[in-house]
Design an enzyme around this catalytic site. Structure first.
Site, PDB file in Angstrom:
ATOM      1  N   TYR A  40       0.843  -1.193   0.000  1.00 43.41           N
ATOM      2  CA  TYR A  40       0.000   0.000   0.000  1.00 43.41           C
ATOM      3  C   TYR A  40       0.887   1.255   0.000  1.00 43.41           C
ATOM      4  CZ  TYR A  40      -3.565   3.354   1.457  1.00 43.41           C
ATOM      5  OH  TYR A  40      -4.400   4.434   1.524  1.00 43.41           O
ATOM      6  N   LYS A 120     -21.737   4.019  22.441  1.00 45.35           N
ATOM      7  CA  LYS A 120     -21.600   5.477  22.383  1.00 45.35           C
ATOM      8  C   LYS A 120     -20.106   5.778  22.423  1.00 45.35           C
ATOM      9  CE  LYS A 120     -23.227   9.763  24.466  1.00 45.35           C
ATOM     10  NZ  LYS A 120     -21.956  10.464  24.429  1.00 45.35           N
ATOM     11  N   GLU A 182     -18.374   9.952  14.656  1.00 46.03           N
ATOM     12  CA  GLU A 182     -17.525  10.293  15.792  1.00 46.03           C
ATOM     13  C   GLU A 182     -16.073   9.988  15.423  1.00 46.03           C
ATOM     14  OE1 GLU A 182     -19.284  11.496  18.299  1.00 46.03           O
ATOM     15  OE2 GLU A 182     -18.069  11.309  20.124  1.00 46.03           O
ATOM     16  N   CYS A 439      20.685   1.486  42.629  1.00 41.53           N
ATOM     17  CA  CYS A 439      19.520   1.736  43.496  1.00 41.53           C
ATOM     18  C   CYS A 439      18.591   0.511  43.475  1.00 41.53           C
ATOM     19  CB  CYS A 439      18.772   2.971  43.003  1.00 41.53           C
ATOM     20  SG  CYS A 439      17.185   3.197  43.833  1.00 41.53           S
TER      21      CYS A 439
HETATM   22  S1  IVH Z   1     -26.525   9.744  17.588  1.00 38.23           S
HETATM   23  C1  IVH Z   1     -29.418  13.229  17.320  1.00 38.23           C
HETATM   24  N1  IVH Z   1     -24.955   7.685  17.942  1.00 38.23           N
HETATM   25  O1  IVH Z   1     -22.829  11.406  21.494  1.00 38.23           O
HETATM   26  C2  IVH Z   1     -28.592  12.076  17.705  1.00 38.23           C
HETATM   27  N2  IVH Z   1     -24.286   9.774  18.832  1.00 38.23           N
HETATM   28  O2  IVH Z   1     -24.251  12.967  23.560  1.00 38.23           O
HETATM   29  C3  IVH Z   1     -27.184  12.318  17.401  1.00 38.23           C
HETATM   30  N3  IVH Z   1     -22.118   9.751  19.947  1.00 38.23           N
HETATM   31  O3  IVH Z   1     -22.961  14.442  19.775  1.00 38.23           O
HETATM   32  C4  IVH Z   1     -26.264  11.417  18.004  1.00 38.23           C
HETATM   33  N4  IVH Z   1     -21.691   7.615  19.614  1.00 38.23           N
HETATM   34  O4  IVH Z   1     -21.024  12.872  19.259  1.00 38.23           O
HETATM   35  C5  IVH Z   1     -25.151   8.999  18.177  1.00 38.23           C
HETATM   36  N5  IVH Z   1     -23.646   5.783  18.163  1.00 38.23           N
HETATM   37  C6  IVH Z   1     -23.837   7.088  18.376  1.00 38.23           C
HETATM   38  C7  IVH Z   1     -22.887   7.874  19.067  1.00 38.23           C
HETATM   39  C8  IVH Z   1     -23.159   9.227  19.275  1.00 38.23           C
HETATM   40  C9  IVH Z   1     -21.236   8.756  20.137  1.00 38.23           C
HETATM   41  C10 IVH Z   1     -21.948  11.139  20.442  1.00 38.23           C
HETATM   42  C11 IVH Z   1     -22.214  12.180  19.407  1.00 38.23           C
HETATM   43  C12 IVH Z   1     -23.235  13.108  20.026  1.00 38.23           C
HETATM   44  C13 IVH Z   1     -23.106  12.776  21.466  1.00 38.23           C
HETATM   45  C14 IVH Z   1     -24.412  13.073  22.195  1.00 38.23           C
END
Ligand code: IVH
Length: 674
Positions: A40, A120, A182, A439
């Site tokens: 690559y 998340k 993200e 030491c």
């Molecule tokens: S959905 C309107 N999905 O969490 C809904 N957010 O506390 C938009 N985040 O600003 C967010 N993983 O930066 C969504 N699987 C996920 C996520 C996620 C991380 C973050 C995102 C958002 C924040 C909200």
């Protein structure tokens, strides 16, 4: 400017771009590689050289933009077409049930609702806009309405597609598409980034999220390009042209366009399964290579999402379920000073035992004297302590001082607490060191490092036993490990025949070691795992490393003058050469990667499941790929081996059903080290 460019050159450039885009997609979006990293890199270098020679052919969609663009003076701003909302937080299972009840009430139904549940990710939210399938703009969330224009920075991230793929002949790419995701840095990437920062004498990042945010905020995208940023996509902004009915279908469609979607998402499940997933994800959060701070549950049907609507702050069809805090408050009982393997003195707080996320914590590092002063931490204070995965717990801040003038400010001692040698201060590094090479604390810490998981990985040879061996004169440097007398170990307090036998076995097992681990084990200042790995790929024998010059070492990409200097100093000392010699005479066999480059796992497909003890998942993936093997996320008939660690997941059952060969961690190691 040359007006007539050889059509063969144009063809070659187009072909290289197409191939590099395709390999990027295979590597990141579908986790199925066809070529080695070096192949690559070779193609990428050829493309960069051609574009340099023919600047009229440079294009913003070329994969070569991953190396970065000229620096900006400041970031512009971008208005989001659709506001980037936040999420409402839930903290418990009953909060999740309440959310489900509210959704049903709003929709006026008693029937079960289907949800899609996702990790998340703990990073930085961004929006990317694609015009006619080409990345046009990348921006941060900002205040939700307007963010910063970080287009040149996001272009450098290899998991950000520059050009989209068609989903099929009939479903073409929408002319305008806004996707959201993200940006994160894995814990492994964070560790090696901080190693590089420390090597360059720069301030360290506090956690992977700060590292990701800091790396995106660079005006010079060449700096961003060198940072280990990754992205996961989880939704869209304006995407009306996609004509899709559910969130999960939307994610699948995004994946088909080349966007990377998290592989741990649970699609279309009822509320009880959502809760089960939440429990499971929390238990397994440190098995994922990047930080997650909870689960996001989303009503799957897009029609129902529209019916439920949003408040000014968050959608009413989704909720973020946070994990139990990895921060707790407790009291500092005492502060002592530890001497590390390089002689650095570190203040350590002894805490009233507190359970943080299921683990009892009674110690936390204060990093150094400056840190302790800056946070004004004193014995008796109530403090906020944080732990995350396998990192040492640290004190975030003082909560309640309840001071009546009697609490003393912490001061570093003037003499080493172990050997009483006067300590030496290095203002530049904010460090205090003991420079006595004899030491005891330093030697014990060096042996501990040598035997640790990421180095020789000698099971059972921990702090306590090392202390006993040293104090009884059975060991005075790590090279002595391979000459220990089993009979004498049996006699040590708490040992006995069986434990001595186990230790001897563990030492025997450790004797076959990769060059990178060997170099790391030596404990040379500034030669961490990352640098050790770079060196191991460059030199095919100890002799060739011994005859390397300072200039040669410092020119190697990723090494730099400080590590080169320390390495040279270490290797040129007679005493250290003798130590290495003694290790080798003790039966240690180093496996040199440079000479082993010839692939031995050509085309073999591996799937990993469960927790690995002796290497990280990332490490295993890297090593399999280095030997020419492939790593896939899911088990199929094409899988050659399922490597199962502790508490394997459902992949194990599937592999059994398909008759795929199942190997344990020991066998995997044997294959990788063969
Ligand atoms: S959905 C309107 N999905 O969490 C809904 N957010 O506390 C938009 N985040 O600003 C967010 N993983 O930066 C969504 N699987 C996920 C996520 C996620 C991380 C973050 C995102 C958002 C924040 C909200």
């Amino acid at each position: 400017m040359s007006e007539f460019i050889d059509p063969n050159i144009v063809k070659r450039i187009i072909n290289l771009r197409e191939e590099l885009h395709r390999h990027n997609y295979l590597y990141y979006a579908v986790d199925d590689i066809e070529i080695s990293d070096s192949e690559y890199d070779r193609m990428m270098n050829e493309l960069i050289e051609l574009e340099k020679a023919y600047p009229e052919l440079v294009s913003p969609d070329s994969p070569s933009v991953r190396v970065g663009a000229p620096p900006l003076k400041k970031f512009g701003t971008i208005k989001h077409t659709i506001k980037m909302l936040s999420l409402k937080n839930a903290f418990s299972e009953s909060d999740i049930r309440d959310f489900d009840k509210k959704v049903k009430k709003e929709l006026g139904t008693d029937g079960d609702i289907l949800y899609t549940a996702e990790p998340k990710m703990d990073g930085v939210a961004v929006e990317l806009v694609y015009e006619d399938g080409k990345l046009a703009v990348g921006s941060t969330r900002g205040d939700g309405d307007t963010g910063e224009d970080i287009t040149s920075n996001v272009r450098t991230i290899r998991t950000v597609p520059l050009l989209l793929l068609n989903r099929s002949e009939s479903e073409k790419i929408p002319s305008h598409l806004e996707v959201r995701g993200e940006i994160v840095i894995s814990r492994e990437g964070f560790r090696s980034l901080n190693e590089d920062m420390s090597e360059q004498g720069l301030p360290l990042f506090a956690n992977p999220r700060n590292a990701a945010a800091g790396s995106l905020r660079q005006l010079d995208s060449k700096v961003t390009a060198a940072r280990p940023l990754e992205i996961f996509f989880y939704g869209t902004g304006e995407a009306s042209k996609m004509d899709i009915g559910s969130h999960w279908e939307l994610l699948c469609a995004l994946r088909e366009h080349g966007f990377r979607i998290n592989s741990h998402i649970k699609p279309k499940i009822g509320i009880e399964d959502v809760i089960e997933y939440y429990r499971d994800l929390e238990k397994r959060r440190y098995e994922l290579p990047y930080d997650i701070d909870g689960m996001v549950v989303k009503v799957d049907s897009l029609i129902l999402q529209i019916q439920l609507g949003s408040t000014a702050k968050w959608p009413q069809w989704a909720i973020a379920c946070k994990f139990k805090a990895i921060q707790e408050t407790t009291k500092i009982l005492d502060i002592s000073v530890q001497v590390g393997r390089t002689g650095a003195l570190t203040p350590v707080a002894h805490l009233e035992t507190v359970n943080i996320g299921g683990v009892n914590v009674n110690r936390a590092t204060l990093h150094n004297e400056d840190e302790a002063r800056r946070k004004d931490i004193r014995i008796g204070d109530t403090v906020l302590v944080q732990r995350a995965g396998d990192v040492i717990p640290e004190i975030i801040k003082v909560i309640d001082t309840a001071r009546n003038g009697d609490k003393k400010v912490f001061n570093m001692p003037e003499n080493c607490p172990s050997c009483s040698f006067p300590v030496v201060r290095d203002e530049k590094e904010a460090s205090v060191r003991c420079n006595n090479e004899f030491c005891p604390a330093k030697i014990k810490a060096q042996v501990e490092h040598f035997a640790s998981k990421r180095a020789f990985d000698i099971d059972g040879l921990g702090e306590k036993l090392i202390g006993q061996l040293f104090d009884n004169g059975l060991l005075s440097s790590y090279a002595d490990i391979f000459y220990l007398d089993k009979k004498k170990i049996e006699g040590l307090g708490g040992m006995g025949v069986k434990s001595a036998e186990n230790l001897a076995e563990a030492i025997e097992k450790s004797k076959s070691i990769s060059f990178a681990r060997f170099l790391y084990a030596l404990g040379i200042r500034h030669v961490g795992e990352h640098i050790a790995e770079i060196i191991s790929l460059k030199y095919g024998s100890l002799e060739s490393l011994f005859s390397a010059t300072f200039d040669e070492l410092k020119e190697i990409k990723g090494i730099g003058p400080v590590a080169a200097q320390n390495l040279m100093e270490f290797l040129s000392r007679e005493k250290n050469r003798k130590k290495i010699d003694r290790i080798l005479k003790g039966g240690v066999k180093i496996l040199f990667e440079k000479n082993n480059k010839k692939a031995t796992l050509d085309g073999k497909v591996f799937v990993l499941t469960g927790i690995l003890d002796t290497m990280t998942r990332n490490e295993a993936v890297k090593r399999i790929k280095m030997l020419g093997g492939k790593v896939s996320e899911s088990v199929s008939k094409k899988t050659d081996y399922l490597a199962a660690g502790k508490s394997p997941g459902s992949k194990l059952e599937k592999a059994m059903a398909l008759g795929v060969e199942i190997i344990d961690e020991n066998t995997l190691r044997a294959i990788l080290e063969a």
